[in-house]
Design a protein around this motif. Structure first.
Motif, PDB file in Angstrom:
ATOM      1  N   GLY A 244       0.787  -1.220   0.000  1.00  0.00           N
ATOM      2  CA  GLY A 244       0.000   0.000   0.000  1.00  0.00           C
ATOM      3  C   GLY A 244       0.817   1.266   0.000  1.00  0.00           C
ATOM      4  N   ASN A 245       2.134   1.157  -0.211  1.00  0.00           N
ATOM      5  CA  ASN A 245       3.015   2.314  -0.350  1.00  0.00           C
ATOM      6  C   ASN A 245       3.487   2.362  -1.800  1.00  0.00           C
ATOM      7  OD1 ASN A 245       4.242   3.571   2.537  1.00  0.00           O
ATOM      8  ND2 ASN A 245       3.220   1.585   2.672  1.00  0.00           N
ATOM      9  N   TRP A 264      -1.241  10.746   2.165  1.00  0.00           N
ATOM     10  CA  TRP A 264      -1.869   9.720   3.005  1.00  0.00           C
ATOM     11  C   TRP A 264      -3.381   9.748   2.769  1.00  0.00           C
ATOM     12  CZ3 TRP A 264       0.814   6.649   6.730  1.00  0.00           C
ATOM     13  CH2 TRP A 264       2.180   6.939   6.838  1.00  0.00           C
ATOM     14  N   HIS A 265      -3.909   8.628   2.273  1.00  0.00           N
ATOM     15  CA  HIS A 265      -5.339   8.543   1.992  1.00  0.00           C
ATOM     16  C   HIS A 265      -6.116   8.130   3.243  1.00  0.00           C
ATOM     17  CE1 HIS A 265      -5.442   9.160  -2.381  1.00  0.00           C
ATOM     18  NE2 HIS A 265      -4.208   8.665  -2.353  1.00  0.00           N
ATOM     19  N   SER A 268      -5.586   4.937   5.874  1.00  0.00           N
ATOM     20  CA  SER A 268      -4.202   4.482   6.000  1.00  0.00           C
ATOM     21  C   SER A 268      -3.748   4.648   7.446  1.00  0.00           C
ATOM     22  CB  SER A 268      -3.287   5.247   5.042  1.00  0.00           C
ATOM     23  OG  SER A 268      -3.373   6.646   5.253  1.00  0.00           O
ATOM     24  N   ALA A 269      -2.547   4.160   7.738  1.00  0.00           N
ATOM     25  CA  ALA A 269      -2.102   3.979   9.129  1.00  0.00           C
ATOM     26  C   ALA A 269      -2.302   5.200  10.013  1.00  0.00           C
ATOM     27  CB  ALA A 269      -0.642   3.547   9.141  1.00  0.00           C
ATOM     28  N   ILE A 323       0.140   6.666   0.050  1.00  0.00           N
ATOM     29  CA  ILE A 323      -0.135   5.631   1.041  1.00  0.00           C
ATOM     30  C   ILE A 323      -1.646   5.396   1.074  1.00  0.00           C
ATOM     31  CG2 ILE A 323       0.138   4.917   3.435  1.00  0.00           C
ATOM     32  CD1 ILE A 323       2.161   7.864   2.293  1.00  0.00           C
ATOM     33  N   THR A 324      -2.063   4.175   0.771  1.00  0.00           N
ATOM     34  CA  THR A 324      -3.484   3.864   0.700  1.00  0.00           C
ATOM     35  C   THR A 324      -3.934   3.107   1.949  1.00  0.00           C
ATOM     36  OG1 THR A 324      -3.213   1.681  -0.338  1.00  0.00           O
ATOM     37  CG2 THR A 324      -3.165   3.608  -1.799  1.00  0.00           C
ATOM     38  N   GLU A 325      -5.245   2.815   1.997  1.00  0.00           N
ATOM     39  CA  GLU A 325      -5.802   2.101   3.145  1.00  0.00           C
ATOM     40  C   GLU A 325      -5.267   0.675   3.243  1.00  0.00           C
ATOM     41  OE1 GLU A 325      -8.579   1.431  -0.295  1.00  0.00           O
ATOM     42  OE2 GLU A 325      -7.548   3.164   0.594  1.00  0.00           O
ATOM     43  N   GLU A 326      -4.616   0.173   2.210  1.00  0.00           N
ATOM     44  CA  GLU A 326      -3.982  -1.145   2.292  1.00  0.00           C
ATOM     45  C   GLU A 326      -2.884  -1.148   3.357  1.00  0.00           C
ATOM     46  OE1 GLU A 326      -1.212  -4.123  -0.443  1.00  0.00           O
ATOM     47  OE2 GLU A 326      -2.347  -2.510  -1.407  1.00  0.00           O
ATOM     48  N   TYR A 327      -2.292   0.032   3.603  1.00  0.00           N
ATOM     49  CA  TYR A 327      -1.263   0.165   4.645  1.00  0.00           C
ATOM     50  C   TYR A 327      -1.941   0.701   5.901  1.00  0.00           C
ATOM     51  CZ  TYR A 327       3.305   1.203   6.731  1.00  0.00           C
ATOM     52  OH  TYR A 327       4.414   1.228   7.545  1.00  0.00           O
ATOM     53  N   TRP A 328      -2.670  -0.191   6.590  1.00  0.00           N
ATOM     54  CA  TRP A 328      -3.518   0.245   7.698  1.00  0.00           C
ATOM     55  C   TRP A 328      -2.839   0.163   9.055  1.00  0.00           C
ATOM     56  CZ3 TRP A 328      -3.985  -3.906  10.886  1.00  0.00           C
ATOM     57  CH2 TRP A 328      -3.884  -5.177  10.323  1.00  0.00           C
TER      58      TRP A 328
END
Length: 405
Positions: A244-245, A264-265, A268-269, A323-328
């Motif tokens: 997700g990055n 940062w979406h 995301s983290a 950075i998407t929500e996949e990188y939570w």
């Protein structure tokens, strides 16, 4: 809340005793039950905390069960493996690194090893507490105070590591660069720095500081070499990432500069509620202050400088990190470093103009340049002389040592 979270990253700037985002993450982690004694192979990995500095907690990480080894590229699996990394902790003054007692000396031997080290640790009481998430560090399981510790295997220490650990006349920054030039990994170098094994005035360095310091020291050394290279002609764009990055890294004509824009979406983290955008940069003389983007800035810059040395060019660099929500969940700056390297390992796309390159980057991004363009200095760069002669520029490029495949 999102703006505070993205700038704070768990440091408690909101005034709350515990970060609510990290509490949510910890609820997902099934922490193992541990007794008073633990044996296993330290990856090898050590941890030095920063709270209470100059009296800190330090010691090796010992896994419950088999050593996790290299992390899989799945956040759930990474967190699951990292919950089993138990922090064994000594309370110790940072200057004790100069004359370590038996327990600290054992931890230092683990830090020197390039391979897992069989270790037995007994605790004053069973380890407990929260799982540790951090914007720079990899996640870690609960910690416990060491009562006793023994290394039951033989550390595998590279000759160059052994040489520089034994040399108290060389400066720490010089030792870091020499280790890097000898193909010692950045993780290994930061362990040595953290455990007070390099330089004249040896002291323990909190792990999160040592990681960023290693990226910064090596990056500054590489930049001085890049400045001796001829300037890039034309525009080259690299694309890729992990977990997700996603990076779009643009090399532009001109003298070396580096600019990182982070997008940062929501979800995301560190940006649970809304889009957040930040940027930071440097010119040929580097930086005089710590980046507003924290350790991620230095972790992203290092692969870029490595790449410029490989292609024997200096360039203006615009690095877009989305950075998407996949990188939570925060997994540490190694993700930033590896994501940038993944992008730079791709085949470069070549363009005649900045606008063409940006349109190409946008086609693979969720955000548009209208979202982040005002955060960048790249669009105000002066046109270089070579850009007026594209045909001659191409001829110059064709003769260089640059194999994009």
């Amino acid at each position: 809340m999102a703006v505070r979270c993205i700038t704070c990253k768990g440091r408690g700037l909101c005034g709350r005793p515990v970060c609510p985002l990290l509490i949510k993450l910890e609820e997902l982690a099934a922490l193992p039950r541990i007794g008073n004694r633990l044996s296993g192979e330290s990856p090898p990995e050590v941890f030095v905390g920063r709270h209470g500095y100059p009296v800190v907690r330090a010691g090796p990480l010992v896994p419950v069960g088999a050593s996790p080894g290299q992390p899989a590229l799945d956040i759930f699996r990474i967190i699951s493996m990292r919950t089993r990394m138990i922090r064994s902790e000594l309370e110790i003054h940072v200057h004790d690194a100069k004359k370590p007692g038996r327990l600290l000396e054992s931890a230092q031997h683990i830090a020197m090893s390039s391979k897992p080290v069989e270790t037995e640790v007994s605790f004053v009481k069973p380890p407990e507490g929260r799982m540790l998430f951090d914007g720079v560090l990899s996640p870690m399981g609960p910690g416990g105070r060491i009562e006793d510790m023994d290394i039951t295997g033989n550390p595998s220490v590279p000759r160059k590591v052994d040489q520089l650990v034994g040399d108290t006349d060389v400066r720490a920054s010089s030792a870091v660069c020499e280790l890097y030039s000898s193909s010692i990994s950045i993780d290994h170098i930061s362990r040595l720095l953290s455990m007070g094994l390099l330089g004249h005035d040896r002291r323990l360095v909190p792990t999160r500081w040592a990681i960023t310091a290693s990226d910064d020291i090596i990056g500054n050394a590489l930049r001085s070499r890049v400045l001796d290279m001829p300037e890039m002609v034309g525009y080259e764009l690299y694309s890729g990432g992990i977990l997700g990055n996603h990076f779009e890294i643009l090399l532009m004509p001109g003298a070396y500069s580096f600019e990182l824009i982070e997008i940062w979406h929501p979800g995301s983290a560190w940006s649970p509620e809304r889009l957040w955008i930040g940027s930071d940069r440097e010119g040929s003389t580097g930086r005089r202050s710590y980046s507003t983007l924290a350790g991620g800035y230095y972790a992203a810059r290092l692969p870029v400088l490595e790449h410029l040395l490989r292609i024997k060019r200096q360039a203006g660099v615009l690095a877009l990190r989305e950075i998407t929500e996949e990188y939570w969940a925060p997994l540490g700056v190694w993700v930033v470093r590896d994501a940038a390297r993944a992008a730079l390992s791709s085949r470069p796309m070549r363009f005649e103009s900045l606008d063409e390159a940006i349109r190409s980057a946008e086609s693979r991004m969720r955000s548009k340049s209208s979202d982040w363009r005002r955060y960048s200095n790249a669009f105000s760069r002066q046109t270089t002389l070579l850009s007026f002669f594209p045909a001659q520029g191409k001829e110059c490029v064709s003769g260089r040592e640059h194999n994009p495949t």
